[in-house]
Write a protein that holds these residues in place. Structure first.
Motif, PDB file in Angstrom:
ATOM      1  N   PRO A  59       0.803  -1.168   0.259  1.00 39.70           N
ATOM      2  CA  PRO A  59      -0.179  -0.161   0.111  1.00 39.70           C
ATOM      3  C   PRO A  59       0.911   1.446  -0.081  1.00 39.70           C
ATOM      4  CG  PRO A  59      -0.260  -0.930   2.287  1.00 39.70           C
ATOM      5  CD  PRO A  59       0.676  -1.975   1.162  1.00 39.70           C
ATOM      6  N   LEU A  60       2.112   1.369   0.043  1.00 45.23           N
ATOM      7  CA  LEU A  60       3.125   2.396   0.000  1.00 45.23           C
ATOM      8  C   LEU A  60       2.683   3.413  -1.109  1.00 45.23           C
ATOM      9  CD1 LEU A  60       5.410   3.554   1.687  1.00 45.23           C
ATOM     10  CD2 LEU A  60       6.932   2.373   0.173  1.00 45.23           C
ATOM     11  N   ASP A  61       2.399   3.051  -2.425  1.00 46.20           N
ATOM     12  CA  ASP A  61       2.188   3.893  -3.346  1.00 46.20           C
ATOM     13  C   ASP A  61       0.883   4.768  -2.862  1.00 46.20           C
ATOM     14  OD1 ASP A  61       0.660   1.533  -4.071  1.00 46.20           O
ATOM     15  OD2 ASP A  61       0.607   2.044  -6.169  1.00 46.20           O
ATOM     16  N   ASP A  62      -0.300   3.954  -2.599  1.00 48.34           N
ATOM     17  CA  ASP A  62      -1.562   4.608  -2.265  1.00 48.34           C
ATOM     18  C   ASP A  62      -1.258   5.738  -0.879  1.00 48.34           C
ATOM     19  OD1 ASP A  62      -2.639   2.896  -3.682  1.00 48.34           O
ATOM     20  OD2 ASP A  62      -3.484   1.489  -2.321  1.00 48.34           O
ATOM     21  N   ILE A  63      -0.417   5.354  -0.099  1.00 47.90           N
ATOM     22  CA  ILE A  63       0.061   6.203   1.120  1.00 47.90           C
ATOM     23  C   ILE A  63       0.638   7.319   0.747  1.00 47.90           C
ATOM     24  CG2 ILE A  63       1.195   6.503   3.102  1.00 47.90           C
ATOM     25  CD1 ILE A  63       0.435   3.358   3.696  1.00 47.90           C
ATOM     26  N   VAL A  64       1.454   7.386  -0.524  1.00 50.44           N
ATOM     27  CA  VAL A  64       2.358   8.470  -0.802  1.00 50.44           C
ATOM     28  C   VAL A  64       1.433   9.275  -1.507  1.00 50.44           C
ATOM     29  CG1 VAL A  64       4.104   9.177  -2.298  1.00 50.44           C
ATOM     30  CG2 VAL A  64       4.672   7.256  -0.767  1.00 50.44           C
ATOM     31  N   VAL A  65       0.902   8.959  -2.351  1.00 48.72           N
ATOM     32  CA  VAL A  65      -0.236   9.724  -3.169  1.00 48.72           C
ATOM     33  C   VAL A  65      -1.298  10.487  -2.491  1.00 48.72           C
ATOM     34  CG1 VAL A  65      -2.022   9.714  -4.874  1.00 48.72           C
ATOM     35  CG2 VAL A  65       0.133   8.498  -5.382  1.00 48.72           C
ATOM     36  N   VAL A  66      -1.781   9.835  -1.350  1.00 48.43           N
ATOM     37  CA  VAL A  66      -2.780  10.469  -0.512  1.00 48.43           C
ATOM     38  C   VAL A  66      -1.873  11.545   0.362  1.00 48.43           C
ATOM     39  CG1 VAL A  66      -4.290   9.993   1.546  1.00 48.43           C
ATOM     40  CG2 VAL A  66      -4.455   8.595  -0.632  1.00 48.43           C
ATOM     41  N   ALA A  67      -0.876  11.154   0.831  1.00 54.17           N
ATOM     42  CA  ALA A  67      -0.069  11.882   1.812  1.00 54.17           C
ATOM     43  C   ALA A  67       0.047  13.090   1.125  1.00 54.17           C
ATOM     44  CB  ALA A  67       1.090  11.498   2.478  1.00 54.17           C
ATOM     45  N   LEU A  68       0.597  13.214  -0.236  1.00 56.21           N
ATOM     46  CA  LEU A  68       1.177  14.115  -1.306  1.00 56.21           C
ATOM     47  C   LEU A  68      -0.341  15.187  -1.353  1.00 56.21           C
ATOM     48  CD1 LEU A  68       3.491  12.751  -3.419  1.00 56.21           C
ATOM     49  CD2 LEU A  68       4.011  14.344  -1.838  1.00 56.21           C
ATOM     50  N   ALA A  69      -1.452  14.447  -1.640  1.00 58.05           N
ATOM     51  CA  ALA A  69      -2.670  15.313  -1.955  1.00 58.05           C
ATOM     52  C   ALA A  69      -3.224  15.757  -0.686  1.00 58.05           C
ATOM     53  CB  ALA A  69      -3.554  14.198  -2.504  1.00 58.05           C
ATOM     54  N   LEU A  70      -2.973  15.228   0.620  1.00 59.88           N
ATOM     55  CA  LEU A  70      -3.457  16.130   1.688  1.00 59.88           C
ATOM     56  C   LEU A  70      -2.714  17.233   1.956  1.00 59.88           C
ATOM     57  CD1 LEU A  70      -4.776  13.064   4.012  1.00 59.88           C
ATOM     58  CD2 LEU A  70      -5.903  14.789   2.737  1.00 59.88           C
ATOM     59  N   ARG A  71      -1.244  17.210   1.868  1.00 59.98           N
ATOM     60  CA  ARG A  71      -0.325  18.166   2.090  1.00 59.98           C
ATOM     61  C   ARG A  71      -0.654  19.312   1.055  1.00 59.98           C
ATOM     62  NH1 ARG A  71       4.394  17.100   5.553  1.00 59.98           N
ATOM     63  NH2 ARG A  71       5.078  19.161   4.531  1.00 59.98           N
ATOM     64  N   TYR A  72      -0.904  19.220  -0.206  1.00 60.98           N
ATOM     65  CA  TYR A  72      -1.570  20.144  -1.160  1.00 60.98           C
ATOM     66  C   TYR A  72      -2.631  20.637  -0.533  1.00 60.98           C
ATOM     67  CZ  TYR A  72      -2.708  22.278  -5.352  1.00 60.98           C
ATOM     68  OH  TYR A  72      -3.202  23.221  -6.401  1.00 60.98           O
ATOM     69  N   ALA A  73      -3.591  19.963  -0.278  1.00 60.09           N
ATOM     70  CA  ALA A  73      -4.918  20.587   0.177  1.00 60.09           C
ATOM     71  C   ALA A  73      -4.595  21.326   1.562  1.00 60.09           C
ATOM     72  CB  ALA A  73      -6.043  19.309   0.465  1.00 60.09           C
ATOM     73  N   GLY A  74      -3.567  20.741   2.305  1.00 59.17           N
ATOM     74  CA  GLY A  74      -3.291  21.437   3.595  1.00 59.17           C
ATOM     75  C   GLY A  74      -2.931  22.859   3.502  1.00 59.17           C
ATOM     76  N   ARG A  75      -2.210  23.097   2.358  1.00 59.41           N
ATOM     77  CA  ARG A  75      -1.761  24.595   2.063  1.00 59.41           C
ATOM     78  C   ARG A  75      -2.845  25.232   1.623  1.00 59.41           C
ATOM     79  NH1 ARG A  75       2.410  21.337  -0.256  1.00 59.41           N
ATOM     80  NH2 ARG A  75       1.549  21.876  -2.368  1.00 59.41           N
TER      81      ARG A  75
END
Length: 134
Positions: free
Chosen positions: A88-104
């Motif tokens: 599940p690493l690729d899923d976690i990385v994509v979601v983490a990047l999207a949430l960080r982007y949204a977090g800004r």
């Protein structure tokens, strides 16, 4: 043709049964990092669903979290899910990047309200709020 359908039904049944077993085992995990990791992807999907309909979320952030949600839901992965630990690493990385982007782009309170899991996990993922040092 009938044998093929029976085989397909058996494969789908085995897949659903294995998911049910994994969900039951994840619920029995003691509190800690393993339990947080087991709940991360379902929490992310819930957050994506909630942010997608929130009027306070800008269109660009909505697009980012929806793409992340589709990535997680997609059966096509860069790293196959059946590989232990890294699946599940690729899923976690994509979601983490999207949430960080949204977090800004989205107020932190909106993200925390949409996050069903432990707030400390999301806060760690997002990093310090804007205007604060590391």
């Amino acid at each position: 043709m009938r044998d093929w359908l029976i085989g397909l039904a058996a494969a789908v049944g085995c897949l659903l049964a294995s998911w049910a077993v994994l969900v039951l085992l994840a619920r029995r995990l003691p509190p800690g990092i393993l339990r947080d990791l087991a709940a991360f992807i379902p929490d992310c999907l819930t957050t994506v669903r909630r942010l997608r309909t929130d009027p306070r979320v800008p269109r660009r952030a909505k697009i980012a979290v929806v793409v992340a949600g589709l990535w997680v839901a997609s059966p096509i992965d860069l790293i196959p899910e059946f590989l232990p630990v890294i699946g599940p690493l690729d899923d976690i990385v994509v979601v983490a990047l999207a949430l960080r982007y949204a977090g800004r782009q989205v107020p932190r309170e909106v993200l925390l309200a949409a996050w069903p899991g432990e707030p400390r996990l999301l806060n760690r993922l997002l990093g310090p709020p804007h205007g604060q040092g590391a």
